[in-house]
Design a protein around this motif. Sequence first.
Motif, mmCIF file in Angstrom:
data_model
loop_
_atom_site.group_PDB
_atom_site.id
_atom_site.type_symbol
_atom_site.label_atom_id
_atom_site.label_comp_id
_atom_site.label_asym_id
_atom_site.label_seq_id
_atom_site.Cartn_x
_atom_site.Cartn_y
_atom_site.Cartn_z
ATOM 1 N N VAL A 204 5.799 17.825 14.319
ATOM 2 C CA VAL A 204 5.997 16.406 14.025
ATOM 3 C C VAL A 204 5.433 16.119 12.640
ATOM 4 O O VAL A 204 4.773 16.960 12.032
ATOM 5 N N ILE A 205 5.718 14.927 12.159
ATOM 6 C CA ILE A 205 5.204 14.491 10.871
ATOM 7 C C ILE A 205 4.434 13.194 11.066
ATOM 8 O O ILE A 205 4.821 12.340 11.871
ATOM 9 N N MET A 206 3.320 13.077 10.372
ATOM 10 C CA MET A 206 2.562 11.836 10.315
ATOM 11 C C MET A 206 2.294 11.520 8.850
ATOM 12 O O MET A 206 2.136 12.436 8.034
ATOM 13 N N GLY A 207 2.235 10.256 8.530
ATOM 14 C CA GLY A 207 1.971 9.905 7.143
ATOM 15 C C GLY A 207 1.735 8.424 6.986
ATOM 16 O O GLY A 207 1.698 7.659 7.961
ATOM 17 N N ALA A 208 1.579 8.028 5.732
ATOM 18 C CA ALA A 208 1.348 6.623 5.430
ATOM 19 C C ALA A 208 1.749 6.346 3.995
ATOM 20 O O ALA A 208 1.684 7.222 3.131
ATOM 21 N N VAL A 209 2.181 5.120 3.753
ATOM 22 C CA VAL A 209 2.488 4.654 2.407
ATOM 23 C C VAL A 209 1.928 3.237 2.285
ATOM 24 O O VAL A 209 1.913 2.487 3.256
ATOM 25 N N ARG A 210 1.459 2.906 1.093
ATOM 26 C CA ARG A 210 0.852 1.593 0.898
ATOM 27 C C ARG A 210 1.876 0.636 0.278
ATOM 28 O O ARG A 210 2.301 0.812 -0.858
ATOM 29 N N ASP A 211 2.254 -0.377 1.042
ATOM 30 C CA ASP A 211 3.190 -1.386 0.558
ATOM 31 C C ASP A 211 2.415 -2.462 -0.196
ATOM 32 O O ASP A 211 1.342 -2.892 0.242
ATOM 33 N N ALA A 212 2.987 -2.905 -1.344
ATOM 34 C CA ALA A 212 2.289 -3.879 -2.187
ATOM 35 C C ALA A 212 2.037 -5.190 -1.461
ATOM 36 O O ALA A 212 1.044 -5.876 -1.717
ATOM 37 N N ARG A 213 2.903 -5.562 -0.529
ATOM 38 C CA ARG A 213 2.762 -6.838 0.172
ATOM 39 C C ARG A 213 2.059 -6.699 1.516
ATOM 40 O O ARG A 213 1.189 -7.507 1.855
ATOM 41 N N LEU B 266 -6.915 2.191 5.815
ATOM 42 C CA LEU B 266 -7.544 0.882 5.647
ATOM 43 C C LEU B 266 -8.829 0.979 4.828
ATOM 44 O O LEU B 266 -9.155 0.074 4.055
ATOM 45 N N GLU B 267 -9.540 2.074 4.977
ATOM 46 C CA GLU B 267 -10.841 2.206 4.329
ATOM 47 C C GLU B 267 -10.765 2.807 2.929
ATOM 48 O O GLU B 267 -11.759 2.757 2.195
ATOM 49 N N PHE B 268 -9.615 3.368 2.549
ATOM 50 C CA PHE B 268 -9.474 3.962 1.224
ATOM 51 C C PHE B 268 -8.249 3.387 0.518
ATOM 52 O O PHE B 268 -7.183 4.013 0.473
ATOM 53 N N PRO B 269 -8.375 2.179 -0.053
ATOM 54 C CA PRO B 269 -7.228 1.582 -0.758
ATOM 55 C C PRO B 269 -6.780 2.368 -1.971
ATOM 56 O O PRO B 269 -5.703 2.116 -2.501
ATOM 57 N N VAL B 270 -7.569 3.337 -2.420
ATOM 58 C CA VAL B 270 -7.167 4.162 -3.555
ATOM 59 C C VAL B 270 -6.029 5.117 -3.181
ATOM 60 O O VAL B 270 -5.327 5.638 -4.047
ATOM 61 N N ILE B 271 -5.814 5.334 -1.873
ATOM 62 C CA ILE B 271 -4.740 6.244 -1.436
ATOM 63 C C ILE B 271 -3.412 5.500 -1.429
ATOM 64 O O ILE B 271 -3.254 4.494 -0.744
ATOM 65 N N PRO C 54 -0.514 0.187 -7.609
ATOM 66 C CA PRO C 54 0.554 0.973 -6.998
ATOM 67 C C PRO C 54 1.661 1.252 -7.978
ATOM 68 O O PRO C 54 1.945 0.453 -8.865
ATOM 69 N N THR C 55 2.302 2.412 -7.803
ATOM 70 C CA THR C 55 3.467 2.762 -8.611
ATOM 71 C C THR C 55 4.704 2.166 -7.978
ATOM 72 O O THR C 55 4.717 1.836 -6.809
#
Length: 224
Positions: free
Chosen positions: A108-117, A188-193, A223-224
């Motif tokens: 399986v795959i797990m992941g995360a992406v940070r949305d600007a909104r 949540l704890e590392f907004p740099v990611i 964010p890019t």
Amino acid sequence: AGRRALLEVEAVQLLQAYGLSLPVTVLAPTRAELAAACERTGFPVVLKISSPDVLHKTDVGGVELGLASIEAVEAAWDRVMQRVHAAAPGADVRGATIQSMAAKGREVIMGAVRDARFGPLIMFGLGGIYAEALHDVVFRLAPLRPLSAERMLEGIRGKAILGPFRGAPPVDRQALTDSLQRLSQLMLEFPVIEELDMNPVMAYVDGVCVVDARVVLRDEQGPT
């Protein structure tokens, strides 16, 4: 350091700090240090290029699997270095990551992406080499609660692979939902990611194991 990505050994340390299960992983900065690394991991091992400039290691021939002796590891080092220098000239190569081979499981795959909104979006789906081809994934907003994590497992088209399959018992769903919640808390704890991918994650009857991890950081402008 101005880097946009963690080395894999750094990503492993980060995930282990959040209680996620990963194989023994050691960085060998030079060819001469391969033997010492393999003593720590045991055989068989996987050898992967270690470079903050190479995010998709398989695309440049930067991975060799199932190496069962130091001679095989040294030969793999030579092949991988040659391929990577040809495919990505000028890449900042820090050596190679040596990792003990994980037992085969359901991928399986797990992941995360940070949305600007909306902030961190947590991902779950079918993994391995078919992840990009099948796009069988679901997303949920962090923070992820137990019920939301369970619904992610039920939300993919290929959810049957998590249940009884070809005579094998179902995978450890509790371990999967627990891992998703730990990933949610990390984001949540590392907004740099900016992005975090774990693919494949081997799902077993008892537990899970993150086989490969990629962590991309935000630049100083956001964010890019």
